[in-house]
Design a protein around this motif. Structure first.
Motif, PDB file in Angstrom:
ATOM      1  N   ALA A 243       0.815  -1.223   0.000  1.00 15.77           N
ATOM      2  CA  ALA A 243       0.000   0.000   0.000  1.00 15.77           C
ATOM      3  C   ALA A 243       0.843   1.266   0.000  1.00 15.77           C
ATOM      4  O   ALA A 243       0.464   2.275  -0.618  1.00 15.77           O
ATOM      5  CB  ALA A 243      -0.935  -0.004   1.212  1.00 15.77           C
ATOM      6  N   GLU A 244       1.998   1.240   0.690  1.00 15.69           N
ATOM      7  CA  GLU A 244       2.814   2.460   0.763  1.00 15.69           C
ATOM      8  C   GLU A 244       3.438   2.836  -0.580  1.00 15.69           C
ATOM      9  O   GLU A 244       3.949   3.953  -0.748  1.00 15.69           O
ATOM     10  CB  GLU A 244       3.917   2.321   1.821  1.00 15.69           C
ATOM     11  CG  GLU A 244       4.905   1.198   1.574  1.00 15.69           C
ATOM     12  CD  GLU A 244       4.525  -0.066   2.314  1.00 15.69           C
ATOM     13  OE1 GLU A 244       5.448  -0.809   2.716  1.00 15.69           O
ATOM     14  OE2 GLU A 244       3.313  -0.316   2.494  1.00 15.69           O
ATOM     15  N   HIS A 245       3.400   1.922  -1.535  1.00 16.73           N
ATOM     16  CA  HIS A 245       3.946   2.205  -2.862  1.00 16.73           C
ATOM     17  C   HIS A 245       2.844   2.399  -3.902  1.00 16.73           C
ATOM     18  O   HIS A 245       3.124   2.418  -5.098  1.00 16.73           O
ATOM     19  CB  HIS A 245       4.884   1.077  -3.302  1.00 16.73           C
ATOM     20  CG  HIS A 245       6.069   0.902  -2.410  1.00 16.73           C
ATOM     21  ND1 HIS A 245       7.042   1.862  -2.269  1.00 16.73           N
ATOM     22  CD2 HIS A 245       6.418  -0.117  -1.584  1.00 16.73           C
ATOM     23  CE1 HIS A 245       7.963   1.442  -1.408  1.00 16.73           C
ATOM     24  NE2 HIS A 245       7.596   0.240  -0.980  1.00 16.73           N
ATOM     25  N   CYS A 246       1.601   2.561  -3.447  1.00 20.29           N
ATOM     26  CA  CYS A 246       0.467   2.772  -4.337  1.00 20.29           C
ATOM     27  C   CYS A 246      -0.011   4.219  -4.237  1.00 20.29           C
ATOM     28  O   CYS A 246      -0.163   4.749  -3.138  1.00 20.29           O
ATOM     29  CB  CYS A 246      -0.679   1.815  -3.986  1.00 20.29           C
ATOM     30  SG  CYS A 246      -0.252   0.075  -4.178  1.00 20.29           S
ATOM     31  N   HIS A 247      -0.268   4.831  -5.364  1.00 16.98           N
ATOM     32  CA  HIS A 247      -0.618   6.251  -5.395  1.00 16.98           C
ATOM     33  C   HIS A 247      -1.808   6.458  -6.325  1.00 16.98           C
ATOM     34  O   HIS A 247      -1.733   6.175  -7.518  1.00 16.98           O
ATOM     35  CB  HIS A 247       0.571   7.080  -5.875  1.00 16.98           C
ATOM     36  CG  HIS A 247       1.857   6.731  -5.184  1.00 16.98           C
ATOM     37  ND1 HIS A 247       2.238   7.308  -3.993  1.00 16.98           N
ATOM     38  CD2 HIS A 247       2.830   5.842  -5.516  1.00 16.98           C
ATOM     39  CE1 HIS A 247       3.408   6.796  -3.623  1.00 16.98           C
ATOM     40  NE2 HIS A 247       3.784   5.911  -4.527  1.00 16.98           N
ATOM     41  N   LEU A 248      -2.894   6.960  -5.771  1.00 15.25           N
ATOM     42  CA  LEU A 248      -4.109   7.265  -6.526  1.00 15.25           C
ATOM     43  C   LEU A 248      -4.274   8.773  -6.584  1.00 15.25           C
ATOM     44  O   LEU A 248      -4.294   9.435  -5.548  1.00 15.25           O
ATOM     45  CB  LEU A 248      -5.317   6.612  -5.862  1.00 15.25           C
ATOM     46  CG  LEU A 248      -6.683   6.845  -6.515  1.00 15.25           C
ATOM     47  CD1 LEU A 248      -6.722   6.258  -7.925  1.00 15.25           C
ATOM     48  CD2 LEU A 248      -7.782   6.242  -5.651  1.00 15.25           C
ATOM     49  N   ARG A 249      -4.368   9.318  -7.772  1.00 22.98           N
ATOM     50  CA  ARG A 249      -4.481  10.762  -7.947  1.00 22.98           C
ATOM     51  C   ARG A 249      -5.660  11.083  -8.869  1.00 22.98           C
ATOM     52  O   ARG A 249      -6.100  10.251  -9.655  1.00 22.98           O
ATOM     53  CB  ARG A 249      -3.194  11.346  -8.547  1.00 22.98           C
ATOM     54  CG  ARG A 249      -1.944  11.126  -7.703  1.00 22.98           C
ATOM     55  CD  ARG A 249      -1.958  11.987  -6.461  1.00 22.98           C
ATOM     56  NE  ARG A 249      -0.682  11.935  -5.754  1.00 22.98           N
ATOM     57  CZ  ARG A 249      -0.380  11.046  -4.817  1.00 22.98           C
ATOM     58  NH1 ARG A 249      -1.283  10.117  -4.479  1.00 22.98           N
ATOM     59  NH2 ARG A 249       0.797  11.057  -4.223  1.00 22.98           N
ATOM     60  N   MET A 250      -6.132  12.323  -8.780  1.00 22.79           N
ATOM     61  CA  MET A 250      -7.182  12.819  -9.665  1.00 22.79           C
ATOM     62  C   MET A 250      -6.616  13.949 -10.514  1.00 22.79           C
ATOM     63  O   MET A 250      -5.749  14.693 -10.077  1.00 22.79           O
ATOM     64  CB  MET A 250      -8.385  13.326  -8.861  1.00 22.79           C
ATOM     65  CG  MET A 250      -9.153  12.253  -8.123  1.00 22.79           C
ATOM     66  SD  MET A 250     -10.482  12.950  -7.085  1.00 22.79           S
ATOM     67  CE  MET A 250     -11.438  13.842  -8.327  1.00 22.79           C
ATOM     68  N   GLY A 251      -7.137  14.064 -11.749  1.00 20.81           N
ATOM     69  CA  GLY A 251      -6.707  15.156 -12.609  1.00 20.81           C
ATOM     70  C   GLY A 251      -6.428  14.685 -14.018  1.00 20.81           C
ATOM     71  O   GLY A 251      -6.784  13.570 -14.418  1.00 20.81           O
ATOM     72  N   ASP A 252      -5.788  15.552 -14.789  1.00 21.72           N
ATOM     73  CA  ASP A 252      -5.392  15.205 -16.150  1.00 21.72           C
ATOM     74  C   ASP A 252      -4.225  14.219 -16.079  1.00 21.72           C
ATOM     75  O   ASP A 252      -3.173  14.547 -15.529  1.00 21.72           O
ATOM     76  CB  ASP A 252      -4.981  16.449 -16.916  1.00 21.72           C
ATOM     77  CG  ASP A 252      -4.487  16.116 -18.309  1.00 21.72           C
ATOM     78  OD1 ASP A 252      -3.252  16.006 -18.491  1.00 21.72           O
ATOM     79  OD2 ASP A 252      -5.321  15.945 -19.205  1.00 21.72           O
ATOM     80  N   PRO A 253      -4.367  13.000 -16.630  1.00 20.84           N
ATOM     81  CA  PRO A 253      -3.325  11.973 -16.462  1.00 20.84           C
ATOM     82  C   PRO A 253      -1.947  12.411 -16.936  1.00 20.84           C
ATOM     83  O   PRO A 253      -0.950  12.164 -16.246  1.00 20.84           O
ATOM     84  CB  PRO A 253      -3.863  10.798 -17.293  1.00 20.84           C
ATOM     85  CG  PRO A 253      -5.340  10.963 -17.258  1.00 20.84           C
ATOM     86  CD  PRO A 253      -5.570  12.449 -17.298  1.00 20.84           C
ATOM     87  N   ALA A 254      -1.853  13.059 -18.094  1.00 20.75           N
ATOM     88  CA  ALA A 254      -0.549  13.449 -18.615  1.00 20.75           C
ATOM     89  C   ALA A 254       0.137  14.457 -17.691  1.00 20.75           C
ATOM     90  O   ALA A 254       1.333  14.333 -17.388  1.00 20.75           O
ATOM     91  CB  ALA A 254      -0.700  14.024 -20.018  1.00 20.75           C
ATOM     92  N   LYS A 255      -0.611  15.449 -17.217  1.00 22.22           N
ATOM     93  CA  LYS A 255      -0.020  16.478 -16.356  1.00 22.22           C
ATOM     94  C   LYS A 255       0.365  15.916 -14.995  1.00 22.22           C
ATOM     95  O   LYS A 255       1.454  16.178 -14.481  1.00 22.22           O
ATOM     96  CB  LYS A 255      -1.001  17.643 -16.196  1.00 22.22           C
ATOM     97  CG  LYS A 255      -1.264  18.415 -17.477  1.00 22.22           C
ATOM     98  CD  LYS A 255      -2.268  19.535 -17.254  1.00 22.22           C
ATOM     99  CE  LYS A 255      -2.537  20.305 -18.539  1.00 22.22           C
ATOM    100  NZ  LYS A 255      -3.550  21.378 -18.342  1.00 22.22           N
TER     101      LYS A 255
END
Length: 308
Positions: A243-255
């Protein structure tokens, strides 16, 4: 049994040592593979010199190719001293892409490695650079080297895409993670896993779009986000990513991908050439949009290679 596959390094025609040479040699050593260095020569002025007869033109062309071949050999010598099997080749050809694709069809190359050539946006708009042509046409794993602070990558980012699963290539995300883990094992590196979901784009695909406002329908936003979080968590668990190496983000994927790579000192981003079936899945794909934005190198995997 000896590994019969080789790595292919496509060298710049400018006869200059680039970080791609160091990366290619280090990866060949780590993978236990031979390395073939291929360069292309073609000078428009020399090729079409109307004032020079054919025999003189051939002599001039051969002299230029010979000089380039000798330069490549000087780059190969220190690699061979480390125990690597290195071969070199210089080809006089106008259209490099065609020759590269012929090499890839005729010989068992495991990966193509090339320095990313810096092109301005307006040049890319007017002409299609070789890098973009390769990104669209190459079926073997394609490693673009922007910089190589470490000859062997230490921090490897697997970038996955969980959007629109109904038209995804089944198992492709797992394959991207597998390639990242395999590279990390060979290089003694660490894998980070990233998924950037564009909640706005996903909302447009949801039922009832146009009847409700994205900015005010927090219930639908939470539902979509939770579904993506659960899918990402399941993907990580299936592939043994902590889990500590997993990152979920929101936004424009390329940026977001470019910013994440910069902030986390990523050496190589492993990503799919495109994830979705149909021409719409590739046009404007994240891989093509992000290629010139990434501060790090990229390893691009093709769905066609994944499917064999």
């Amino acid at each position: 049994m000896a590994n019969t596959q080789r790595l292919l390094l496509v060298a710049s025609p400018l006869m200059r040592h680039a970080p791609a040479f160091d990366r290619a040699a280090a990866l060949a050593k780590a993978k236990g593979m031979a390395l073939h260095i291929l360069a292309f020569d073609y000078l428009e002025g020399l090729a079409s010199a109307g004032l020079v007869n054919e025999q003189a033109l051939a002599v001039m062309r051969e002299g230029y190719v010979k000089q380039h071949r000798q330069w490549l050999e000087t780059q190969a010598v220190p690699m061979r001293r480390t125990g690597l099997t290195v071969t070199t080749e210089v080809v006089w050809v106008q259209h490099a892409l065609d020759e590269i694709l012929i090499h890839l069809r005729e010989q068992p190359f495991a990966m193509l490695i090339k320095a990313l050539e810096h092109e301005s946006w307006w040049m890319r708009a007017m002409f299609t650079p070789l890098d973009v042509q390769l990104l669209r046409e190459c079926r073997v794993p394609l490693h673009f080297v922007r910089k190589a602070n470490h000859a062997l990558p230490r921090t490897i980012l697997a970038a996955v895409d969980l959007s629109a699963p109904e038209d995804q290539y089944e198992g492709f995300n797992e394959h991207i993670i597998s390639e990242a883990l395999k590279l990390a094992l060979q290089c003694n590196g660490q894998v980070e896993l990233l998924y950037v979901h564009d909640i706005g784009a996903m909302y447009q695909d949801a039922d009832g779009y146009g009847e409700r406002s994205f900015f005010y329908d927090s219930s639908l936003t939470r539902t979509l986000h939770e579904a993506q979080r659960k899918a990402f968590q399941d993907l990580a668990e299936r592939n043994g990513i902590d889990a500590e190496h997993c990152h979920l983000r929101m936004g424009d994927p390329a940026k977001v991908l470019a910013v994440f790579a910069e902030n986390h000192d990523i050496d190589v981003v492993v990503m799919g050439r495109y994830h979705h079936r149909g021409i719409g899945g590739f046009i404007g794909s994240t891989a093509e949009r992000v290629l010139y934005k990434l501060p790090s190198s990229a390893l691009v995997i093709s769905p066609e290679h994944f499917q064999g």
